[in-house]
Design an enzyme around this catalytic site. Structure first.
Site, PDB file in Angstrom:
ATOM      1  N   SER A   1      -8.049  -2.052  -3.497  1.00  0.00           N
ATOM      2  CA  SER A   1      -8.721  -0.754  -3.404  1.00  0.00           C
ATOM      3  C   SER A   1      -9.783  -0.608  -4.490  1.00  0.00           C
ATOM      4  O   SER A   1     -10.915  -0.215  -4.211  1.00  0.00           O
ATOM      5  CB  SER A   1      -7.733   0.387  -3.559  1.00  0.00           C
ATOM      6  OG  SER A   1      -6.869   0.396  -2.477  1.00  0.00           O
TER       7      SER A   1
ATOM      8  N   ASP B   1      -3.499  -1.347  -7.449  1.00  0.00           N
ATOM      9  CA  ASP B   1      -4.053  -1.907  -6.219  1.00  0.00           C
ATOM     10  C   ASP B   1      -5.481  -2.442  -6.419  1.00  0.00           C
ATOM     11  O   ASP B   1      -6.459  -1.717  -6.301  1.00  0.00           O
ATOM     12  CB  ASP B   1      -4.029  -0.812  -5.147  1.00  0.00           C
ATOM     13  CG  ASP B   1      -4.397  -1.322  -3.774  1.00  0.00           C
ATOM     14  OD1 ASP B   1      -4.859  -2.480  -3.677  1.00  0.00           O
ATOM     15  OD2 ASP B   1      -4.240  -0.576  -2.805  1.00  0.00           O
TER      16      ASP B   1
ATOM     17  N   ARG C   1       0.843  -1.191   0.000  1.00  0.00           N
ATOM     18  CA  ARG C   1       0.000   0.000   0.000  1.00  0.00           C
ATOM     19  C   ARG C   1       0.881   1.245   0.000  1.00  0.00           C
ATOM     20  O   ARG C   1       0.902   2.007   0.954  1.00  0.00           O
ATOM     21  CB  ARG C   1      -0.906  -0.043   1.218  1.00  0.00           C
ATOM     22  CG  ARG C   1      -2.353  -0.363   0.940  1.00  0.00           C
ATOM     23  CD  ARG C   1      -2.666  -1.730   0.527  1.00  0.00           C
ATOM     24  NE  ARG C   1      -3.977  -1.787  -0.120  1.00  0.00           N
ATOM     25  CZ  ARG C   1      -5.132  -1.897   0.523  1.00  0.00           C
ATOM     26  NH1 ARG C   1      -5.159  -1.961   1.819  1.00  0.00           N
ATOM     27  NH2 ARG C   1      -6.265  -1.942  -0.150  1.00  0.00           N
TER      28      ARG C   1
HETATM   29  P1  NAI Z   1      -9.271  -4.064   5.058  1.00  0.00           P
HETATM   30  O1  NAI Z   1     -10.160  -4.570   3.976  1.00  0.00           O
HETATM   31  O2  NAI Z   1      -8.067  -4.866   5.419  1.00  0.00           O
HETATM   32  O3  NAI Z   1     -10.152  -3.873   6.395  1.00  0.00           O
HETATM   33  C1  NAI Z   1     -11.294  -3.055   6.391  1.00  0.00           C
HETATM   34  C2  NAI Z   1     -11.334  -2.243   7.650  1.00  0.00           C
HETATM   35  O4  NAI Z   1     -11.655  -3.055   8.773  1.00  0.00           O
HETATM   36  C3  NAI Z   1     -10.021  -1.541   8.012  1.00  0.00           C
HETATM   37  O5  NAI Z   1     -10.232  -0.148   8.023  1.00  0.00           O
HETATM   38  C4  NAI Z   1      -9.689  -2.084   9.391  1.00  0.00           C
HETATM   39  O6  NAI Z   1      -9.085  -1.112  10.218  1.00  0.00           O
HETATM   40  C5  NAI Z   1     -11.050  -2.479   9.905  1.00  0.00           C
HETATM   41  N1  NAI Z   1     -11.046  -3.399  11.057  1.00  0.00           N
HETATM   42  C6  NAI Z   1     -10.238  -4.446  11.317  1.00  0.00           C
HETATM   43  N2  NAI Z   1     -10.562  -5.023  12.492  1.00  0.00           N
HETATM   44  C7  NAI Z   1     -11.619  -4.339  12.984  1.00  0.00           C
HETATM   45  C8  NAI Z   1     -12.427  -4.435  14.170  1.00  0.00           C
HETATM   46  N3  NAI Z   1     -12.176  -5.373  15.090  1.00  0.00           N
HETATM   47  N4  NAI Z   1     -13.420  -3.548  14.351  1.00  0.00           N
HETATM   48  C9  NAI Z   1     -13.660  -2.580  13.426  1.00  0.00           C
HETATM   49  N5  NAI Z   1     -12.945  -2.430  12.298  1.00  0.00           N
HETATM   50  C10 NAI Z   1     -11.940  -3.288  12.085  1.00  0.00           C
HETATM   51  O7  NAI Z   1      -8.829  -2.560   4.774  1.00  0.00           O
HETATM   52  P2  NAI Z   1      -8.610  -1.807   3.395  1.00  0.00           P
HETATM   53  O8  NAI Z   1      -9.882  -1.286   2.903  1.00  0.00           O
HETATM   54  O9  NAI Z   1      -7.867  -2.695   2.488  1.00  0.00           O
HETATM   55  O10 NAI Z   1      -7.728  -0.558   3.832  1.00  0.00           O
HETATM   56  C11 NAI Z   1      -6.702  -0.667   4.797  1.00  0.00           C
HETATM   57  C12 NAI Z   1      -5.900   0.617   4.858  1.00  0.00           C
HETATM   58  O11 NAI Z   1      -5.038   0.751   3.747  1.00  0.00           O
HETATM   59  C13 NAI Z   1      -6.684   1.903   4.926  1.00  0.00           C
HETATM   60  O12 NAI Z   1      -6.038   2.731   5.858  1.00  0.00           O
HETATM   61  C14 NAI Z   1      -6.532   2.511   3.579  1.00  0.00           C
HETATM   62  O13 NAI Z   1      -6.667   3.919   3.601  1.00  0.00           O
HETATM   63  C15 NAI Z   1      -5.120   2.092   3.279  1.00  0.00           C
HETATM   64  N6  NAI Z   1      -4.854   2.104   1.846  1.00  0.00           N
HETATM   65  C16 NAI Z   1      -3.699   2.692   1.371  1.00  0.00           C
HETATM   66  C17 NAI Z   1      -3.422   2.702   0.019  1.00  0.00           C
HETATM   67  C18 NAI Z   1      -2.176   3.313  -0.504  1.00  0.00           C
HETATM   68  O14 NAI Z   1      -1.601   4.168   0.114  1.00  0.00           O
HETATM   69  N7  NAI Z   1      -1.718   2.854  -1.651  1.00  0.00           N
HETATM   70  C19 NAI Z   1      -4.341   2.078  -0.948  1.00  0.00           C
HETATM   71  C20 NAI Z   1      -5.499   1.503  -0.339  1.00  0.00           C
HETATM   72  C21 NAI Z   1      -5.728   1.508   1.005  1.00  0.00           C
END
Ligand code: NAI
Length: 377
Positions: free
Chosen positions: A133, A130, A122
């Site tokens: 995403s 990605d 990421r």
């Molecule tokens: P994911 O699909 O792995 O998880 C979805 C969400 O569930 C996450 O926000 C996580 O914090 C939450 N979660 C996990 N356990 C939990 C619990 N017990 N209770 C409540 N929520 C809980 O996450 P996704 O959508 O893949 O994104 C993860 C991170 O990566 C985000 O911060 C996103 O902004 C970042 N990201 C960064 C990118 C980049 O810089 N290239 C591209 C895409 C995402």
């Protein structure tokens, strides 16, 4: 260099890894694209469009894969699919090795170099590749649309001569890419939206979309490396449960997306919390493939428990497969463009290194590495 695009074989999968637009782009870079007949049909991309873009169409998989240096796919391959891949060729797909460990070993045994798109780091440079995403964003949108269709009530508040209709209340649990899009979509439809996530950074994101962030009385934050979440302590889980017990009683639609990389999804709504929910309300559990965020979720099924519908979509992206394929294909084109340097795989690149799962007969990714697959026989 020949690239093979096969029709997806997994039950319920309607997407295709490369669209005619992607074919055109890769053909312009000198690749020869070969597509299985009907590969894009279920997502709205016909063989004719592939031909116009410069692809060759194949009726059978033998000729499709003959001398193919690269294969692109959406879903993990079955043993039968893997058998078609030429030894020393390269596969780019979602591999999900924690769900399909035997198939990962088979890919290594077949001497295929495998890139798992879900392992792309990421980092800013990798955003265009990605798939997590691009696909999660559409899944979050579609979950709200499906919820709006399934509930027997309108989303926005309506003031009519016959009286006022209260807006639908939507709760989003897990505010990653899917969760944020679910919040935005539900807000656009006029719902009152609340959301919760263990990562501290999400509070501001939730509030910037005009939704209410559910706070948990605990010191711990769930931030782990790469923007992902970690598994929380038992004390935190108790505090989280108390906060959810309060809000769940009033919600009409709950969309859950909470995931922890390479682990079973956390249970956020157990049987007791479920029993607090309103008759006629609904949970759409986008984490159902990895076990679900609700104790009663069944992947690929909709069940009703005490008047609450619990839906574990088999493959929600198949219901929006035209856009999902478009974005997936663009991710693939960017990945291939970054992967190859002077006609060879650029093994020094960080994105290439991080997403490589099997190479030269072995599982090479640190999480799944055991012993050389060829040594096992
Ligand atoms: P994911 O699909 O792995 O998880 C979805 C969400 O569930 C996450 O926000 C996580 O914090 C939450 N979660 C996990 N356990 C939990 C619990 N017990 N209770 C409540 N929520 C809980 O996450 P996704 O959508 O893949 O994104 C993860 C991170 O990566 C985000 O911060 C996103 O902004 C970042 N990201 C960064 C990118 C980049 O810089 N290239 C591209 C895409 C995402």
């Amino acid at each position: 260099m020949k690239i093979a695009v096969a029709k997806e074989q997994m039950e319920g999968e309607r997407r295709v890894a490369l669209t005619p637009e992607g074919v055109k782009k890769l053909a312009a870079l000198g690749y020869k694209i070969h597509v299985q007949k009907g590969a894009g049909e279920l997502s709205g991309f016909l063989d004719e469009a592939y031909k116009e873009a410069g692809a060759e169409i194949h009726n059978d998989q033998e000729s499709l894969f003959e001398n193919a240096a690269l294969s692109v796919r959406v879903q993990p391959l079955s043993s039968q699919d893997i058998a078609y891949l030429p030894p020393h060729s390269t596969l780019i797909a979602m591999i999900k090795p924690h769900l399909f460990p035997a198939e990962l070993k088979e890919l290594a045994s077949q001497k295929v170099t495998t890139f798992g798109l879900e392992f792309i780091p990421r980092i800013t440079r990798a955003q265009s590749m990605d798939v997590l995403s691009s696909q999660s964003n559409l899944a979050g949108y579609r979950a709200v649309i499906e919820g709006a269709y399934a509930l027997n009530q309108a989303f926005p508040m309506m003031m009519t001569p016959a009286g006022t209709i209260a807006p639908t209340r939507v709760l989003v649990l897990g505010v990653g890419v899917a969760g944020l899009q679910a919040i935005a979509t539900a807000k656009r439809l006029g719902a009152i939206v609340s959301a919760f996530d263990v990562r501290a950074a999400t509070k501001e994101q939730v509030e910037s979309l005009g939704a209410t962030f559910i706070s948990v009385e605990a010191e711990e934050s769930g931030d782990a490396a790469g923007g992902y979440a970690k598994e929380m302590s038992d004390a935190y889980k108790l505090a989280q449960r108390a906060a959810l017990a309060n809000i769940l009683k009033t919600q009409d639609l709950v969309i859950t997306t909470a995931q922890i990389p390479m682990k079973k999804a956390p249970i956020l709504i157990d049987d007791e919390l479920l029993s607090l929910m309103k008759h006629g309300s609904m949970i759409i559990d986008l984490a159902s493939e990895t076990g679900g965020n609700c104790s009663k979720t069944q992947h690929g099924k909709t069940i009703t428990q005490n008047g609450v519908k619990i839906h574990g979509p088999l493959n929600i992206l198949s219901d929006i497969s035209y856009n999902a394929s478009q974005l997936f294909s663009r991710n693939i084109v960017h990945f291939i463009t970054n992967l190859m340097k002077d006609g060879k795989i650029n093994r020094d690149d960080d994105i290439v290194k991080a997403s490589c799962l099997t190479h030269e007969g072995a599982i090479v990714h640190e999480h799944f590495r055991e012993k050389r697959a060829t040594d096992a026989s």
